[in-house]
Motif scaffolding. Structure first.
Motif, mmCIF file in Angstrom:
data_model
loop_
_atom_site.group_PDB
_atom_site.id
_atom_site.type_symbol
_atom_site.label_atom_id
_atom_site.label_comp_id
_atom_site.label_asym_id
_atom_site.label_seq_id
_atom_site.Cartn_x
_atom_site.Cartn_y
_atom_site.Cartn_z
ATOM 1 N N GLU A 1 0.817 -1.212 0.000
ATOM 2 C CA GLU A 1 0.000 0.000 0.000
ATOM 3 C C GLU A 1 0.857 1.271 0.000
ATOM 4 O OE1 GLU A 1 -3.402 0.709 -0.033
ATOM 5 O OE2 GLU A 1 -3.692 -1.387 -0.562
ATOM 6 N N ASP A 2 2.062 1.206 0.571
ATOM 7 C CA ASP A 2 2.947 2.372 0.619
ATOM 8 C C ASP A 2 3.316 2.861 -0.776
ATOM 9 O OD1 ASP A 2 3.004 2.306 3.419
ATOM 10 O OD2 ASP A 2 4.758 0.983 3.442
ATOM 11 N N MET A 3 3.287 1.980 -1.725
ATOM 12 C CA MET A 3 3.705 2.338 -3.076
ATOM 13 C C MET A 3 2.799 3.397 -3.702
ATOM 14 S SD MET A 3 5.323 -0.946 -4.784
ATOM 15 C CE MET A 3 6.742 -1.676 -4.019
ATOM 16 N N LYS A 4 1.556 3.440 -3.298
ATOM 17 C CA LYS A 4 0.669 4.484 -3.816
ATOM 18 C C LYS A 4 1.205 5.852 -3.411
ATOM 19 C CE LYS A 4 -3.227 2.535 -2.289
ATOM 20 N NZ LYS A 4 -4.658 2.325 -2.077
ATOM 21 N N ASP A 5 1.612 5.989 -2.160
ATOM 22 C CA ASP A 5 2.184 7.259 -1.699
ATOM 23 C C ASP A 5 3.499 7.562 -2.404
ATOM 24 O OD1 ASP A 5 0.101 7.780 0.093
ATOM 25 O OD2 ASP A 5 1.098 6.681 1.709
ATOM 26 N N TRP A 6 4.302 6.528 -2.621
ATOM 27 C CA TRP A 6 5.588 6.731 -3.295
ATOM 28 C C TRP A 6 5.375 7.218 -4.727
ATOM 29 C CZ3 TRP A 6 8.339 1.522 -1.738
ATOM 30 C CH2 TRP A 6 8.508 1.485 -0.345
ATOM 31 N N ILE A 7 4.401 6.650 -5.412
ATOM 32 C CA ILE A 7 4.094 7.086 -6.783
ATOM 33 C C ILE A 7 3.655 8.544 -6.769
ATOM 34 C CG2 ILE A 7 2.474 6.815 -8.705
ATOM 35 C CD1 ILE A 7 2.453 3.778 -8.057
ATOM 36 N N GLU B 1 0.064 9.916 -14.949
ATOM 37 C CA GLU B 1 -0.198 11.338 -14.794
ATOM 38 C C GLU B 1 -1.287 11.566 -13.757
ATOM 39 O OE1 GLU B 1 -0.933 15.173 -17.721
ATOM 40 O OE2 GLU B 1 -1.009 13.153 -18.550
ATOM 41 N N LEU B 2 -1.056 12.566 -12.906
ATOM 42 C CA LEU B 2 -2.067 12.929 -11.921
ATOM 43 C C LEU B 2 -3.311 13.450 -12.621
ATOM 44 C CD1 LEU B 2 0.194 14.805 -9.341
ATOM 45 C CD2 LEU B 2 -0.742 12.495 -9.126
ATOM 46 N N ALA B 3 -4.462 13.075 -12.106
ATOM 47 C CA ALA B 3 -5.742 13.516 -12.701
ATOM 48 C C ALA B 3 -6.051 14.940 -12.282
ATOM 49 C CB ALA B 3 -6.862 12.581 -12.267
ATOM 50 N N LYS C 1 3.600 14.157 -13.851
ATOM 51 C CA LYS C 1 3.586 12.954 -14.691
ATOM 52 C C LYS C 1 4.985 12.397 -14.863
ATOM 53 C CE LYS C 1 3.638 15.338 -19.161
ATOM 54 N NZ LYS C 1 2.933 15.499 -20.438
ATOM 55 N N GLY C 2 5.020 11.127 -15.235
ATOM 56 C CA GLY C 2 6.292 10.457 -15.477
ATOM 57 C C GLY C 2 6.053 9.081 -16.064
ATOM 58 N N SER C 3 7.023 8.595 -16.785
ATOM 59 C CA SER C 3 6.904 7.258 -17.366
ATOM 60 C C SER C 3 7.001 6.221 -16.253
ATOM 61 C CB SER C 3 8.025 7.025 -18.386
ATOM 62 O OG SER C 3 9.264 6.877 -17.718
ATOM 63 N N PRO C 4 6.436 5.037 -16.477
ATOM 64 C CA PRO C 4 6.589 3.978 -15.471
ATOM 65 C C PRO C 4 8.056 3.713 -15.128
ATOM 66 C CG PRO C 4 4.945 3.332 -17.078
ATOM 67 C CD PRO C 4 5.579 4.602 -17.587
ATOM 68 N N ARG C 5 8.918 3.799 -16.116
ATOM 69 C CA ARG C 5 10.346 3.582 -15.870
ATOM 70 C C ARG C 5 10.920 4.658 -14.952
ATOM 71 N NH1 ARG C 5 14.223 5.085 -20.248
ATOM 72 N NH2 ARG C 5 15.689 5.914 -18.794
ATOM 73 N N ASP C 6 10.549 5.919 -15.216
ATOM 74 C CA ASP C 6 11.046 7.009 -14.380
ATOM 75 C C ASP C 6 10.520 6.906 -12.947
ATOM 76 O OD1 ASP C 6 12.509 8.105 -16.472
ATOM 77 O OD2 ASP C 6 10.907 9.487 -17.053
ATOM 78 N N VAL C 7 9.268 6.505 -12.808
ATOM 79 C CA VAL C 7 8.697 6.336 -11.472
ATOM 80 C C VAL C 7 9.409 5.190 -10.749
ATOM 81 C CG1 VAL C 7 6.619 5.772 -10.155
ATOM 82 C CG2 VAL C 7 6.458 7.308 -12.131
ATOM 83 N N LEU D 1 5.445 11.632 -8.702
ATOM 84 C CA LEU D 1 4.773 12.405 -9.744
ATOM 85 C C LEU D 1 4.689 13.876 -9.375
ATOM 86 C CD1 LEU D 1 1.964 9.936 -10.843
ATOM 87 C CD2 LEU D 1 4.148 10.397 -11.960
ATOM 88 N N LYS D 2 4.450 14.186 -8.122
ATOM 89 C CA LYS D 2 4.416 15.589 -7.688
ATOM 90 C C LYS D 2 5.788 16.230 -7.875
ATOM 91 C CE LYS D 2 0.600 14.937 -4.520
ATOM 92 N NZ LYS D 2 0.200 14.751 -3.115
ATOM 93 N N ALA D 3 6.850 15.480 -7.580
ATOM 94 C CA ALA D 3 8.217 15.994 -7.746
ATOM 95 C C ALA D 3 8.561 16.200 -9.213
ATOM 96 C CB ALA D 3 9.222 15.041 -7.100
#
Length: 80
Positions: free
Chosen positions: A5-11, A78-80, A21-27, A15-17
């Motif tokens: 569940e922590d991964m949602k916060d990490w994503i 990408e953030l909605a 938005k960012g590619s899956p690879r960059d994330v 993305l905010k940083a």
């Protein structure tokens, strides 16, 4: 110890940083660079985290937090 569940916060942090938005690879790269220690401390996540991060992104899409990608693999997260 880190949980799936922590991964949602990490994503979201990544993305905010990155301006939203960012590619899956960059994330994934960001997560490894910033949370490697937490991943290594979790026996379960260490071996599944790349699958789990995609699971977390889909959960965020389902909750309307990330924009849908409609099955396309070439679109950034990408953030909605």
């Amino acid at each position: 110890m880190a949980k799936r569940e922590d991964m949602k916060d990490w994503i979201l942090t990544c993305l905010k940083a990155r301006g939203g938005k960012g590619s899956p690879r960059d994330v994934s790269k960001y997560v490894w660079e910033h949370y490697e220690h937490e991943l290594r401390q979790s026996d379960d996540l260490l071996y599944t985290w790349q699958y789990d991060i995609r699971w977390a992104a889909q959960k965020l899409r389902n909750d309307g937090i990330l924009k849908p990608v409609n099955g396309r693999k070439d679109l950034p997260w990408e953030l909605a």
